[in-house]
Design a protein around this motif. Sequence first.
Motif, PDB file in Angstrom:
ATOM      1  N   GLN A  34       0.846  -1.188   0.000  1.00 17.04           N
ATOM      2  CA  GLN A  34       0.000   0.000   0.000  1.00 17.04           C
ATOM      3  C   GLN A  34       0.883   1.241   0.000  1.00 17.04           C
ATOM      4  OE1 GLN A  34      -3.125  -0.360   2.771  1.00 17.04           O
ATOM      5  NE2 GLN A  34      -4.221   1.442   2.038  1.00 17.04           N
ATOM      6  N   VAL A  35       0.449   2.231  -0.757  1.00 17.30           N
ATOM      7  CA  VAL A  35       1.230   3.452  -0.911  1.00 17.30           C
ATOM      8  C   VAL A  35       0.592   4.571  -0.095  1.00 17.30           C
ATOM      9  CG1 VAL A  35       2.096   5.139  -2.548  1.00 17.30           C
ATOM     10  CG2 VAL A  35       1.866   2.742  -3.233  1.00 17.30           C
ATOM     11  N   GLN A  36       1.405   5.261   0.673  1.00 17.49           N
ATOM     12  CA  GLN A  36       0.946   6.435   1.403  1.00 17.49           C
ATOM     13  C   GLN A  36       1.558   7.680   0.780  1.00 17.49           C
ATOM     14  OE1 GLN A  36       2.426   3.763   3.518  1.00 17.49           O
ATOM     15  NE2 GLN A  36       0.381   2.912   3.300  1.00 17.49           N
ATOM     16  N   LEU A  37       0.708   8.669   0.571  1.00 20.71           N
ATOM     17  CA  LEU A  37       1.137   9.948   0.021  1.00 20.71           C
ATOM     18  C   LEU A  37       0.780  11.045   1.010  1.00 20.71           C
ATOM     19  CD1 LEU A  37      -0.170   9.507  -3.644  1.00 20.71           C
ATOM     20  CD2 LEU A  37       2.146   9.103  -2.807  1.00 20.71           C
ATOM     21  N   VAL A  38       1.749  11.885   1.352  1.00 22.97           N
ATOM     22  CA  VAL A  38       1.511  12.945   2.324  1.00 22.97           C
ATOM     23  C   VAL A  38       1.957  14.271   1.728  1.00 22.97           C
ATOM     24  CG1 VAL A  38       2.012  13.838   4.621  1.00 22.97           C
ATOM     25  CG2 VAL A  38       1.834  11.364   4.257  1.00 22.97           C
ATOM     26  N   GLU A  39       0.975  15.161   1.535  1.00 24.83           N
ATOM     27  CA  GLU A  39       1.254  16.483   0.982  1.00 24.83           C
ATOM     28  C   GLU A  39       1.571  17.478   2.092  1.00 24.83           C
ATOM     29  OE1 GLU A  39      -2.257  14.749  -1.482  1.00 24.83           O
ATOM     30  OE2 GLU A  39      -1.672  14.914   0.622  1.00 24.83           O
ATOM     31  N   SER A  40       2.350  18.490   1.743  1.00 23.07           N
ATOM     32  CA  SER A  40       2.658  19.576   2.673  1.00 23.07           C
ATOM     33  C   SER A  40       3.026  20.816   1.880  1.00 23.07           C
ATOM     34  CB  SER A  40       3.808  19.183   3.606  1.00 23.07           C
ATOM     35  OG  SER A  40       4.989  18.921   2.870  1.00 23.07           O
TER      36      SER A  40
ATOM     37  N   ILE B 192       6.319  21.135 -12.090  1.00 23.32           N
ATOM     38  CA  ILE B 192       6.348  19.889 -11.337  1.00 23.32           C
ATOM     39  C   ILE B 192       7.739  19.282 -11.453  1.00 23.32           C
ATOM     40  CG2 ILE B 192       5.479  18.507 -13.284  1.00 23.32           C
ATOM     41  CD1 ILE B 192       3.938  16.801 -11.221  1.00 23.32           C
ATOM     42  N   SER B 193       8.228  18.726 -10.352  1.00 23.51           N
ATOM     43  CA  SER B 193       9.534  18.084 -10.371  1.00 23.51           C
ATOM     44  C   SER B 193       9.516  16.933  -9.369  1.00 23.51           C
ATOM     45  CB  SER B 193      10.647  19.079 -10.023  1.00 23.51           C
ATOM     46  OG  SER B 193      10.494  19.563  -8.699  1.00 23.51           O
ATOM     47  N   ARG B 194      10.546  16.118  -9.409  1.00 16.79           N
ATOM     48  CA  ARG B 194      10.600  14.987  -8.482  1.00 16.79           C
ATOM     49  C   ARG B 194      12.032  14.682  -8.108  1.00 16.79           C
ATOM     50  NH1 ARG B 194       7.673  10.195 -11.198  1.00 16.79           N
ATOM     51  NH2 ARG B 194       8.506   9.018  -9.428  1.00 16.79           N
ATOM     52  N   ASP B 195      12.191  14.116  -6.922  1.00 22.32           N
ATOM     53  CA  ASP B 195      13.481  13.648  -6.445  1.00 22.32           C
ATOM     54  C   ASP B 195      13.309  12.166  -6.130  1.00 22.32           C
ATOM     55  OD1 ASP B 195      15.756  12.932  -4.976  1.00 22.32           O
ATOM     56  OD2 ASP B 195      15.941  14.905  -4.093  1.00 22.32           O
ATOM     57  N   ASN B 196      13.744  11.313  -7.043  1.00 20.69           N
ATOM     58  CA  ASN B 196      13.520   9.881  -6.876  1.00 20.69           C
ATOM     59  C   ASN B 196      14.312   9.305  -5.703  1.00 20.69           C
ATOM     60  OD1 ASN B 196      11.648   9.751  -8.899  1.00 20.69           O
ATOM     61  ND2 ASN B 196      13.045   8.896 -10.433  1.00 20.69           N
ATOM     62  N   ALA B 197      15.404   9.926  -5.346  1.00 19.50           N
ATOM     63  CA  ALA B 197      16.178   9.454  -4.198  1.00 19.50           C
ATOM     64  C   ALA B 197      15.435   9.701  -2.887  1.00 19.50           C
ATOM     65  CB  ALA B 197      17.536  10.136  -4.163  1.00 19.50           C
ATOM     66  N   LYS B 198      14.627  10.755  -2.858  1.00 19.71           N
ATOM     67  CA  LYS B 198      13.877  11.100  -1.646  1.00 19.71           C
ATOM     68  C   LYS B 198      12.444  10.603  -1.681  1.00 19.71           C
ATOM     69  CE  LYS B 198      16.533  15.267  -0.527  1.00 19.71           C
ATOM     70  NZ  LYS B 198      16.471  16.732  -0.280  1.00 19.71           N
ATOM     71  N   GLY B 199      12.013  10.071  -2.830  1.00 15.58           N
ATOM     72  CA  GLY B 199      10.632   9.621  -2.934  1.00 15.58           C
ATOM     73  C   GLY B 199       9.640  10.760  -2.807  1.00 15.58           C
ATOM     74  N   THR B 200       9.971  11.896  -3.387  1.00 14.69           N
ATOM     75  CA  THR B 200       9.162  13.095  -3.218  1.00 14.69           C
ATOM     76  C   THR B 200       8.921  13.785  -4.557  1.00 14.69           C
ATOM     77  OG1 THR B 200      10.070  13.429  -0.995  1.00 14.69           O
ATOM     78  CG2 THR B 200       8.994  15.316  -2.026  1.00 14.69           C
ATOM     79  N   VAL B 201       7.696  14.272  -4.724  1.00 14.22           N
ATOM     80  CA  VAL B 201       7.344  15.062  -5.897  1.00 14.22           C
ATOM     81  C   VAL B 201       6.956  16.460  -5.414  1.00 14.22           C
ATOM     82  CG1 VAL B 201       4.945  14.252  -5.902  1.00 14.22           C
ATOM     83  CG2 VAL B 201       5.954  15.147  -8.002  1.00 14.22           C
TER      84      VAL B 201
ATOM     85  N   SER C 114       5.530   6.804   0.477  1.00 13.65           N
ATOM     86  CA  SER C 114       6.121   5.720   1.246  1.00 13.65           C
ATOM     87  C   SER C 114       5.228   4.492   1.143  1.00 13.65           C
ATOM     88  CB  SER C 114       6.296   6.128   2.708  1.00 13.65           C
ATOM     89  OG  SER C 114       5.041   6.380   3.310  1.00 13.65           O
ATOM     90  N   GLY C 115       5.779   3.361   1.555  1.00 14.04           N
ATOM     91  CA  GLY C 115       5.017   2.125   1.514  1.00 14.04           C
ATOM     92  C   GLY C 115       5.938   0.950   1.317  1.00 14.04           C
ATOM     93  N   SER C 116       5.588  -0.134   1.947  1.00 18.18           N
ATOM     94  CA  SER C 116       6.426  -1.320   1.863  1.00 18.18           C
ATOM     95  C   SER C 116       6.558  -1.789   0.419  1.00 18.18           C
ATOM     96  CB  SER C 116       5.817  -2.424   2.732  1.00 18.18           C
ATOM     97  OG  SER C 116       6.571  -3.602   2.632  1.00 18.18           O
ATOM     98  N   GLY C 117       7.769  -1.803  -0.068  1.00 18.45           N
ATOM     99  CA  GLY C 117       8.007  -2.291  -1.411  1.00 18.45           C
ATOM    100  C   GLY C 117       7.672  -1.337  -2.532  1.00 18.45           C
TER     101      GLY C 117
END
Length: 118
Positions: free
Chosen positions: A1-7, A72-81, A25-28
């Motif tokens: 399951q994927v959790q997405l948290v905006e701020s 829009i941008s993303r940092d794949n190392a941080k798992g953040t968009v 975040s999320g397992s796997g």
Amino acid sequence: QVQLVESGGGLVQPGGSLRLSCAASGSGFRFWLYAMSWYRQAPGKERELVAHISDAGDITNYEDSVKGRFTISRDNAKGTVYLHMNSLKPEDTAVYYCNTKGTGWISWGRGTQVTVSS
């Protein structure tokens, strides 16, 4: 399951800027394999797609009213968009949601409120 948290939402004057973040975040969950999107929903209106970014970050698309103002941008190392918003207008006022989807599933965050007002 994927959790997405905006701020990063808040109150800003017209012409101002904000940067929204969405941490995944999320397992796997292999963030770098999935495209990500930002949506928004204003009071009394349907949710609309604002921006979309490919898994590698090399392809982006924007809703017409935000072109040239939002990035829009993303940092794949941080798992953040991210959603960088400049030259904000009162009509950008909405709850902004992060989104991703895979085969047979879709995940939404709870949203972050952006209010543009003097």
